[in-house]
Design a protein around this motif. Structure first.
Motif, PDB file in Angstrom:
ATOM      1  N   LEU B 211       0.810  -1.216   0.000  1.00 56.88           N
ATOM      2  CA  LEU B 211       0.000   0.000   0.000  1.00 56.88           C
ATOM      3  C   LEU B 211       0.850   1.276   0.000  1.00 56.88           C
ATOM      4  N   PRO B 212       1.913   1.354   0.826  1.00 57.62           N
ATOM      5  CA  PRO B 212       2.725   2.581   0.777  1.00 57.62           C
ATOM      6  C   PRO B 212       3.316   2.832  -0.613  1.00 57.62           C
ATOM      7  N   LEU B 213       3.759   1.756  -1.278  1.00 60.10           N
ATOM      8  CA  LEU B 213       4.341   1.937  -2.621  1.00 60.10           C
ATOM      9  C   LEU B 213       3.267   2.384  -3.610  1.00 60.10           C
ATOM     10  N   ILE B 214       2.085   1.775  -3.505  1.00 58.03           N
ATOM     11  CA  ILE B 214       0.986   2.150  -4.411  1.00 58.03           C
ATOM     12  C   ILE B 214       0.600   3.611  -4.197  1.00 58.03           C
ATOM     13  N   LEU B 215       0.535   4.025  -2.934  1.00 58.27           N
ATOM     14  CA  LEU B 215       0.154   5.413  -2.634  1.00 58.27           C
ATOM     15  C   LEU B 215       1.189   6.400  -3.177  1.00 58.27           C
ATOM     16  N   LEU B 216       2.469   6.084  -2.962  1.00 51.45           N
ATOM     17  CA  LEU B 216       3.521   6.986  -3.445  1.00 51.45           C
ATOM     18  C   LEU B 216       3.479   7.088  -4.967  1.00 51.45           C
ATOM     19  N   PHE B 217       3.231   5.959  -5.617  1.00 46.37           N
ATOM     20  CA  PHE B 217       3.161   5.968  -7.076  1.00 46.37           C
ATOM     21  C   PHE B 217       1.954   6.785  -7.539  1.00 46.37           C
ATOM     22  N   ALA B 218       0.816   6.582  -6.860  1.00 49.61           N
ATOM     23  CA  ALA B 218      -0.409   7.296  -7.260  1.00 49.61           C
ATOM     24  C   ALA B 218      -0.242   8.801  -7.097  1.00 49.61           C
ATOM     25  N   VAL B 219       0.355   9.209  -5.984  1.00 46.09           N
ATOM     26  CA  VAL B 219       0.565  10.651  -5.754  1.00 46.09           C
ATOM     27  C   VAL B 219       1.482  11.214  -6.844  1.00 46.09           C
ATOM     28  N   SER B 220       2.549  10.505  -7.156  1.00 45.27           N
ATOM     29  CA  SER B 220       3.539  10.999  -8.123  1.00 45.27           C
ATOM     30  C   SER B 220       2.945  11.074  -9.524  1.00 45.27           C
ATOM     31  N   ILE B 221       2.278  10.023  -9.918  1.00 41.44           N
ATOM     32  CA  ILE B 221       1.804   9.968 -11.311  1.00 41.44           C
ATOM     33  C   ILE B 221       0.656  10.941 -11.542  1.00 41.44           C
ATOM     34  N   THR B 222      -0.232  11.107 -10.555  1.00 31.69           N
ATOM     35  CA  THR B 222      -1.328  12.076 -10.738  1.00 31.69           C
ATOM     36  C   THR B 222      -0.789  13.509 -10.701  1.00 31.69           C
ATOM     37  N   GLY B 223       0.279  13.712  -9.929  1.00 32.65           N
ATOM     38  CA  GLY B 223       0.922  15.031  -9.912  1.00 32.65           C
ATOM     39  C   GLY B 223       1.525  15.344 -11.276  1.00 32.65           C
ATOM     40  N   LEU B 224       2.176  14.347 -11.872  1.00 30.92           N
ATOM     41  CA  LEU B 224       2.758  14.545 -13.201  1.00 30.92           C
ATOM     42  C   LEU B 224       1.662  14.776 -14.246  1.00 30.92           C
ATOM     43  N   ASP B 239      -9.514  19.694 -13.663  1.00 28.13           N
ATOM     44  CA  ASP B 239     -10.293  19.667 -12.414  1.00 28.13           C
ATOM     45  C   ASP B 239     -10.416  18.251 -11.865  1.00 28.13           C
ATOM     46  N   PHE B 240     -10.703  17.319 -12.788  1.00 28.58           N
ATOM     47  CA  PHE B 240     -10.828  15.922 -12.369  1.00 28.58           C
ATOM     48  C   PHE B 240      -9.498  15.404 -11.803  1.00 28.58           C
ATOM     49  N   LEU B 241      -8.416  15.701 -12.520  1.00 27.65           N
ATOM     50  CA  LEU B 241      -7.095  15.235 -12.057  1.00 27.65           C
ATOM     51  C   LEU B 241      -6.736  15.853 -10.710  1.00 27.65           C
ATOM     52  N   ALA B 242      -7.113  17.123 -10.542  1.00 27.13           N
ATOM     53  CA  ALA B 242      -6.796  17.805  -9.271  1.00 27.13           C
ATOM     54  C   ALA B 242      -7.496  17.102  -8.101  1.00 27.13           C
ATOM     55  N   ILE B 243      -8.737  16.667  -8.344  1.00 28.24           N
ATOM     56  CA  ILE B 243      -9.479  15.973  -7.275  1.00 28.24           C
ATOM     57  C   ILE B 243      -8.846  14.604  -6.990  1.00 28.24           C
ATOM     58  N   VAL B 244      -8.485  13.889  -8.070  1.00 26.37           N
ATOM     59  CA  VAL B 244      -7.872  12.565  -7.885  1.00 26.37           C
ATOM     60  C   VAL B 244      -6.537  12.704  -7.148  1.00 26.37           C
ATOM     61  N   HIS B 245      -5.743  13.690  -7.559  1.00 31.04           N
ATOM     62  CA  HIS B 245      -4.439  13.917  -6.917  1.00 31.04           C
ATOM     63  C   HIS B 245      -4.632  14.255  -5.436  1.00 31.04           C
ATOM     64  N   ALA B 247      -7.127  13.453  -3.532  1.00 35.81           N
ATOM     65  CA  ALA B 247      -7.578  12.249  -2.815  1.00 35.81           C
ATOM     66  C   ALA B 247      -6.381  11.349  -2.491  1.00 35.81           C
ATOM     67  N   CYS B 248      -5.472  11.181  -3.461  1.00 37.98           N
ATOM     68  CA  CYS B 248      -4.283  10.331  -3.246  1.00 37.98           C
ATOM     69  C   CYS B 248      -3.401  10.908  -2.133  1.00 37.98           C
ATOM     70  N   VAL B 249      -3.165  12.219  -2.202  1.00 37.57           N
ATOM     71  CA  VAL B 249      -2.288  12.859  -1.211  1.00 37.57           C
ATOM     72  C   VAL B 249      -2.922  12.778   0.178  1.00 37.57           C
ATOM     73  N   ILE B 250      -4.222  13.065   0.250  1.00 39.40           N
ATOM     74  CA  ILE B 250      -4.892  13.076   1.564  1.00 39.40           C
ATOM     75  C   ILE B 250      -4.886  11.676   2.168  1.00 39.40           C
ATOM     76  N   PHE B 251      -5.139  10.653   1.330  1.00 36.99           N
ATOM     77  CA  PHE B 251      -5.112   9.285   1.853  1.00 36.99           C
ATOM     78  C   PHE B 251      -3.703   8.932   2.347  1.00 36.99           C
ATOM     79  N   THR B 252      -2.681   9.365   1.619  1.00 31.58           N
ATOM     80  CA  THR B 252      -1.289   9.099   2.040  1.00 31.58           C
ATOM     81  C   THR B 252      -1.003   9.779   3.375  1.00 31.58           C
ATOM     82  N   LEU B 253      -1.452  11.027   3.508  1.00 27.38           N
ATOM     83  CA  LEU B 253      -1.229  11.742   4.768  1.00 27.38           C
ATOM     84  C   LEU B 253      -1.927  11.032   5.929  1.00 27.38           C
ATOM     85  N   LEU B 254      -3.164  10.572   5.663  1.00 27.64           N
ATOM     86  CA  LEU B 254      -3.910   9.885   6.721  1.00 27.64           C
ATOM     87  C   LEU B 254      -3.260   8.549   7.077  1.00 27.64           C
TER      88      LEU B 254
END
Lengths: 212, 382
Positions: B211-224, B239-245, B247-254
């Protein structure tokens, strides 16, 4: 994946012939590639051929894990005490000093404690740990209780060990006599065996000076 | 409802205090929210929750008897009067070696080191950019006399400025892009090992390791993807990408207080332990009561006895007479290993109705030779 409940690890140091096959085979395990987790001890080399293969006894309440300040040592639900988790271990050496059986090894160069994990990549899928698969005298035996009882009718497994006032129960079992003075031995008192006149580590040759 | 333990209440209180402190710093650093970007409020609340969770778990961890003792001992060893200068000299080298270079992971495995080093520096770079921006601690202003420049203000205080169309500007404004390149490369190496290594396969868990690796990848790729959207695709699906990004960052922080990410906050304890071990090596050594060999520092053995007692273990022994062993902790690990087999031998002697000796199975050749005709086996060295 977990170690099947009907398979147990039995050790019998009295049967060890010191061939070191377990030490070498241990290095083949995928969870600690190239590094043997087995201690092969000699008791008193000058006077005895006895050798002792030491593997983790996988305590039910592992002292090594309890004293770990980093909370790095975990016992899986099948009763196997795993090696220290790599991200957490801070190489404090507490586990090495606290283990009543003297099992964990501190790899100073890696800043990491490593220990026998019953070859978890193998035992968790029902295969024998590497050491038990090569031991020619079956001092290290992995199998069912029925198998060990059929092979050694005079012996019985013991999983309770006494260290001073502390009783430790383990997943791995030590083979002892089936009966002592008409009763089945309930535990092994390890500290009672501490030698009041321990042998030195240097070898003295009595033939030269008539003493030892 | 069961009553909360004292440890839980204390950890909760510390969590609240530190969270309020960070909230106050956000208000002060953003000059009463004047420089706070309201669009980032979700990130801010997720960060505050993460602060609470991390503080709570850290406090609970610090209250475990072994952790509490070695935490104290680490500081005592560092600040001890006779070792402070030595420790101060050793400290920078250890920080660079352990934390900046990860040299201990390098010795464990090169691919593991590469994965960890890339992920670590990528995350550190991203955190150093993101948190100050989200909290309003850093903002950029165009000076009134030069529209081609940006001036950086930290905590509301103006600092350096740079040209917008410059190498420095490009590096700064694309800092998160460079960070994501590092993280993605590291995640790929780590994920390859997790998918191919049989040793890793046996012990890894989804929540702890994947899960940590998946989250880091999701945050990075949606940011790119966000960067690609506004740079080359005229803001397509931004707008859609901003929401997805988000969500990924917030879940990682949590997720920071749970699972593997928490080692980021535990790991510095390694430094305290190294100073404790240095002090132990320089001090008196514990000698095994069985073989008379030194095997650890005396302070370490005594600390361990204290911790074991606090945890409810009772390795006390009934020692009699001068020099008798009164605690099993005074027996070295090698003698413990030998004692197991000797105890088994004694049990077999008893089981066979023989005399129980202290060293069963030991054929004492020298004693046998003494008992035999002495002149025939004794050679005088002249």
């Amino acid at each position: 994946m977990s170690v099947p409940g009907h398979l147990n690890f039995y050790i019998d140091p009295a049967r060890c012939i010191g061939c070191q096959a377990c030490v070498q085979a241990c290095t083949e395990c995928d969870t600690h590639k190239g590094i043997s987790m087995i201690h092969m001890e000699t008791v008193d080399r000058a006077h005895s051929t006895q050798t002792i293969p030491v593997v983790c006894m996988h305590c039910d309440s592992p002292t090594c894990a309890e004293v770990c300040p980093a909370d790095a040592i975990k016992r899986t639900p099948d009763g196997v005490v795993q090696s220290a988790r790599k991200p957490r271990c801070i190489a404090c050496n507490n586990c090495v000093l606290a283990c009543p059986f003297g099992v964990p090894k501190m790899k100073v160069e890696f800043e990491l404690m490593m220990k026998c994990d019953m070859c978890y990549d193998r035992s968790s899928v029902g295969l024998k740990p590497m050491c038990a698969s090569v031991c020619p005298s079956q001092a290290l035996f992995f199998g069912t209780r029925e198998e060990i009882e059929a092979a050694r009718p005079q012996s019985a497994p013991i999983d309770r060990f006494q260290f001073g006032n502390q009783t430790i129960t383990t997943k791995v079992k030590m083979m002892g006599p089936r009966s002592v003075a008409g009763a089945r031995p309930e535990h092994l008192d390890v500290t009672a065996a501490l030698d009041p006149n321990p042998p030195g580590r240097s070898i003295s040759l009595g033939v030269l000076n008539g003493s030892h | 409802m069961p009553a909360l333990s004292r440890e839980t209440v204390r950890a909760g209180a510390r969590g609240v205090v530190v969270t309020l402190l960070v909230a106050a710093l956000i208000a002060i650093g953003s000059r009463n929210l004047a420089h706070f970007d309201a669009a980032l409020v979700g990130y801010t609340f997720a960060s505050l929750f993460a602060v609470f969770g991390i503080t709570y778990r850290y406090s609970m961890w610090l209250q475990r008897p072994p952790t509490a003792l070695y935490w104290r001992r680490g500081w005592q060893a560092f600040f001890s009067r006779d070792r402070l200068l030595i420790n101060l000299a050793a400290w920078p080298k250890r920080v660079v070696g352990v934390f900046a270079l990860n040299n201990f992971i390098f010795r464990r495995s090169r691919p593991r080191w590469a994965a960890h080093w890339l992920i670590m520096w990528g995350c550190l770079l991203a955190a150093a950019i993101t948190f100050p921006l989200v909290f309003g601690w850093i903002h950029f202003q165009t000076p009134a006399d030069d529209f081609e420049r940006y001036r950086v203000s930290v905590f509301g205080f103006p600092t350096f400025s740079f040209r917008v169309e410059s190498v420095v500007g490009g590096l700064i404004f694309h800092g998160l892009v460079w960070a994501s390149f590092l993280v993605i490369a590291g995640v790929m190496i780590a994920m390859r090992r997790r998918m191919r290594d049989r040793g890793a396969e046996a012990v890894q868990q989804f929540g702890e390791d994947f899960l940590p690796l998946i989250l880091l990848f999701a945050v990075s790729i949606t940011g790119l993807m966000l960067t690609a959207s506004y740079t080359w695709m005229k803001g397509y699906a931004y707008d859609f990408l901003a929401i997805v990004h988000a969500a990924c960052v917030i879940f990682t922080l949590l997720w920071l207080p749970f699972g593997k990410f928490f080692h980021i906050f535990q790991r510095p304890a390694q430094l305290g332990v190294s100073f404790y071990k240095d002090a132990g090596r320089a001090g008196e050594q514990a000698v095994c009561r069985n073989c008379a060999q030194p095997f650890a520092s005396k302070v370490h053995v005594e600390d361990l006895i204290r911790v074991e007692r606090e945890l409810g273990y009772s390795y006390e022994m009934q020692g009699v007479g001068e020099g008798a062993v009164n605690h099993y902790q005074y027996i070295c690990p090698r003698c413990r290993r030998l004692s197991m087999a000797l105890a088994q031998g004694r049990l077999w002697q008893a089981g066979r109705g023989r005399e129980v000796t202290n060293r069963p199975g030991i054929v004492d050749v020298a004693a046998m030779m003494e008992a035999a005709s002495a002149p025939a086996t004794t050679t005088e060295l002249t």
